[in-house]
Scaffold this active site. Structure first.
Site, mmCIF file in Angstrom:
data_model
loop_
_atom_site.group_PDB
_atom_site.id
_atom_site.type_symbol
_atom_site.label_atom_id
_atom_site.label_comp_id
_atom_site.label_asym_id
_atom_site.label_seq_id
_atom_site.Cartn_x
_atom_site.Cartn_y
_atom_site.Cartn_z
ATOM 1 C CG ASP A 38 27.155 2.615 16.897
ATOM 2 O OD1 ASP A 38 28.208 2.784 16.595
ATOM 3 O OD2 ASP A 38 26.328 2.240 17.576
ATOM 4 C CG PHE A 39 24.617 6.996 10.687
ATOM 5 C CD1 PHE A 39 22.990 6.810 9.985
ATOM 6 C CD2 PHE A 39 24.927 8.160 9.609
ATOM 7 C CE1 PHE A 39 22.410 7.491 8.866
ATOM 8 C CE2 PHE A 39 24.696 8.705 8.443
ATOM 9 C CZ PHE A 39 23.074 7.941 8.083
ATOM 10 C CB SER A 85 26.832 16.571 3.596
ATOM 11 O OG SER A 85 27.329 15.071 2.406
ATOM 12 C CG LEU A 86 32.036 19.353 4.209
ATOM 13 C CD1 LEU A 86 32.984 20.144 5.388
ATOM 14 C CD2 LEU A 86 32.563 19.894 2.367
ATOM 15 C CE LYS A 118 31.105 17.951 10.576
ATOM 16 N NZ LYS A 118 29.695 17.584 10.615
ATOM 17 C CE LYS A 322 31.862 14.030 11.262
ATOM 18 N NZ LYS A 322 30.399 13.119 11.912
ATOM 19 C CB CYS A 434 22.593 6.218 53.857
ATOM 20 S SG CYS A 434 23.940 4.649 54.866
#
Length: 707
Positions: A38-39, A85-86, A118, A322, A434
């Site tokens: 989401d980020f 960063s990549l 990664k 990713k 149960c």
């Protein structure tokens, strides 16, 4: 500025604010509230808008820097060269575009790449002067990091001093090594278990656990977290014989200096090699001892890397490909309760369908009632769901800031959702169960298999597949139905001829002659194993007395504490279980009654349940069995001894009265000779049993077939 452009500018500002907020939660607080996927979506949306409207880019945009400012609790460190960063790729098309750009920029037909998994950890920099570690820092915003030298020195895989393993490498005057700090999956599980035991905060995933552990103000805490380090490159180097040709040779050099490097690294050629490697590593992902979230591709030739250079926040010569997201957010629509084969109730989240870990997920485990309370899960919440490989999807976190006003708390049901029997949760246990063990459809197969097992009713030939057939075709529902089976019904099953069916019918018929201890054990009462079943049979001497006993009375039995007593009382307190027990008795199952030791009211004229055992020559004596007996199995000998009130132990001591020895008797025989314990062979044991049986006849108790 036009109205449309103003609206785009406003939306970009909202994206920047949201990304900054999540950066702080992720990097500073180590408590992310949204999954990485989401980020990434937020970040990519902002990048795309800035590419279309470069005039709206602001200097403080998250796209213009790598991470976030360092924590004020640690001194700041300026990196001599930026720790960038990549760029990320999520599709094969994006990888193909990357390879095409590289080839076009270099003007060559094919490119060799250094490839590796990664890491999903925390990037750090280690600085060595004349071979000694002098400082270590986090990446921070790529330009300024946090000085965490003391904490890094507690990580055992980080060399405090450099020396070449083979003597060929020359240690530089100054060397900056870059790599990743992470926590292995097993260490993460252990840490969270310890945190729960101490009623302290748990971590969502190994990456957050590693980040939180490295940023401890007390290095002793970091030292106890068992962090690991892997090197993936060099920042600055002065002197030494560091390779200048390829990235893969650089990693070989670091390995020669005793830095841990990724074993799964290699070199490939062209985009086909990149994609093949990506698929291979994705297949190995769950087998690795650490978390990874993709693969990294770097142009292998260092000269080509220099030619390609950098954009503002990432190198042009490298790419992170990713994997499909393993975490995603969705709405919790409801909580259903499933009943397992052993009667355990498991709450399961019913979710609004969400694509995560390469599949659409509609349900996820919530484990148990305690986990629901610990995570503060409520129906209607937006939750983070994790799915990793073949692991059952689970709810790992709640987005409490998004909780609706009509969210409802979950309450574990008081009655089984399958059979309606009462549910119980015993002290010290996390699971609710149960109590309808013999009756509950969810537990049928397990209950029947246990009932027929060798140490219970000993019905040979009644295995998993046959029980599956019988239950799935509604031929039997409870253990009592086994004694209603007809030859024709059995013979009609697949791969079951008349002869095999006849053998099983004979085995079922033979099982009717048993002992009270075996029968008690066969019922599958929770926490009642063979030893406890024998103690119960010896103490009560009859099933009715056991079924009617209250918790206080049950605790008078040797080794029966409050938890076991409650399990027994709950089992017989459930009407459905009693009905099945009565059906079993009606089917003709029989055993010797009366060999108990419970004291009863003689004045009222009731028989003394322990009379048989009390007058037995065996009662109260301790036996040990060793070797192979001529006609009896050791289990049969044990049952006969215990039926007369004796006890069978597993080892010889001064308290042992008799050692019964057969062929190939071992160390127990030698121990008996050493201690002077009486030795019996099978014939002598049988005579002792017969003598005890004769003594018992005067008590007017009718023991069935003792020998």
């Amino acid at each position: 500025m036009s109205e449309r452009l103003s609206e785009i500018s406003r939306h970009m500002r909202e994206l920047r604010d949201a990304i900054e907020l999540h950066n702080i939660r992720y990097y500073e607080l180590d408590t992310p509230t949204i999954p990485d996927a989401d980020f990434d979506k937020l970040f990519r949306e902002l990048e795309e808008l800035e590419q279309r409207h470069p005039e709206l880019i602001t200097p403080d945009s998250p796209t213009q820097r790598v991470g976030i400012p360092p924590l004020k609790a640690f001194p700041q460190v300026v990196h001599r060269t930026p720790m960038l960063s990549l760029s990320n790729a999520f599709t094969e098309g994006e990888v193909e575009a990357f390879d095409r750009r590289v080839r076009q920029s270099l003007g060559i037909a094919q490119v060799e790449y250094a490839v590796e998994p990664k890491f999903d950890g925390l990037a750090i920099s280690l600085c060595y002067e004349n071979g000694m570690l002098v400082s270590g820092a986090t990446r921070g915003d790529g330009y300024i990091g946090e000085d965490v030298t003391l904490n890094l020195k507690t990580i055992r895989s980080i060399p405090l001093g450099l020396r070449a393993g083979d003597g060929s490498a020359e240690v530089p005057a100054f060397l900056e090594v870059r790599g990743e700090v992470l926590m292995l999956k097993a260490d993460f599980e252990r840490l969270n278990r310890q945190q729960r035991e101490k009623n302290e905060k748990t971590f969502i995933n190994p990456r957050n656990a590693a980040a939180g552990s490295l940023r401890q103000l007390d290095p002793c805490i970091t030292a106890n977290r068992n962090l690991r380090f892997f090197a993936y490159g060099i920042g600055v180097c002065e002197g030494g014989n560091v390779p200048h040709d390829t990235h893969s040779h650089l990693l070989d050099y670091l390995s020669s200096l005793r830095f841990p490097v990724m074993r799964e690294r290699r070199t490939v050629t062209g985009v086909a090699g990149l994609l093949e490697y990506h698929h291979e590593i994705n297949g190995l992902r769950e087998q690795l001892s650490y978390d990874i979230d993709g693969t990294v591709y770097k142009v292998n030739e260092l000269e080509y890397q220099e030619k390609l250079g950098f954009v503002s926040r990432a190198p042009r010569f490298a790419l992170a490909h990713k994997f499909p997201a393993q975490e995603a957010t969705t709405e919790l629509l409801g909580i259903d309760v499933q009943v397992g084969r052993t009667g355990a109730l498991t709450p399961v989240a019913r979710l609004k369908p969400v694509f995560v870990g390469g599949a659409t997920v509609t349900n996820a485990t919530l484990h148990n009632e305690d986990e629901i309370r610990r995570k503060d899960v409520m129906i209607g919440d937006r939750v983070t769901v994790r799915r990793a490989g073949d692991v059952i999807p689970e709810v790992v976190a709640v987005q409490k800031e998004s909780r609706p006003s009509n969210a409802k708390p979950f309450v574990m049901p008081e009655h089984c959702p399958v059979c309606g029997s009462r549910t119980i949760r015993l002290p010290g246990e996390t699971l609710t169960r149960c109590t309808g063990g013999l009756f509950c459809p969810a537990q049928r197969k397990q209950a029947i298999l246990h009932f027929a097992s060798r140490r219970a009713m000993n019905i040979h030939g009644l295995g998993d597949k046959l029980v599956d057939h019988l239950v799935d075709n509604a031929i039997i529902r409870t253990p009592a139905d086994l004694y209603k089976l007809g030859l024709a019904a059995l013979a009609a099953l697949d791969r079951m001829g008349e002869k095999s069916a006849g053998n099983i019918i004979n085995e079922i018929e033979k099982s009717k002659d048993t002992t009270l201890a075996r029968f008690i054990y066969s019922l599958g009462i929770r926490n009642v194993g063979e030893a406890t079943a024998r103690d119960l049979a010896r103490y009560f001497g009859g099933l009715d007395r056991l079924m009617d006993a209250d918790v206080e009375t049950l605790q008078q039995v040797s080794d029966v504490g409050p938890v076991v007593a409650q399990s027994i009382a709950d089992f017989f307190g459930e009407r459905h279980n009693r009905e099945v027990v009565e059906q079993l008795r009606a089917a003709g199952i029989r055993w010797k009654e009366g060999a108990g030791t419970q004291t009863t009211d003689h004045a009222a004229g009731s028989a003394h349940p322990g009379a048989a055992a009390a007058s037995s020559k065996i009662a109260g004596r301790s036996f040990v069995l060793t070797g192979t007996l001529p006609t009896m199995s050791r289990e049969e000998a044990r049952e006969k001894i215990e039926a007369m009130g004796g006890k069978v132990a597993g080892s010889v001591s001064k308290k042992t009265d008799y050692v019964v020895a057969g062929a190939d008797a071992g160390s127990k025989y030698d121990k008996a000779l050493e201690l002077g314990v009486a030795l019996l062979d099978e014939a002598e044991l049988i005579r002792l049993l017969q003598a005890s049986q004769a003594d018992n006849s005067s008590t007017h108790v009718d023991p069935e077939r003792m020998v």
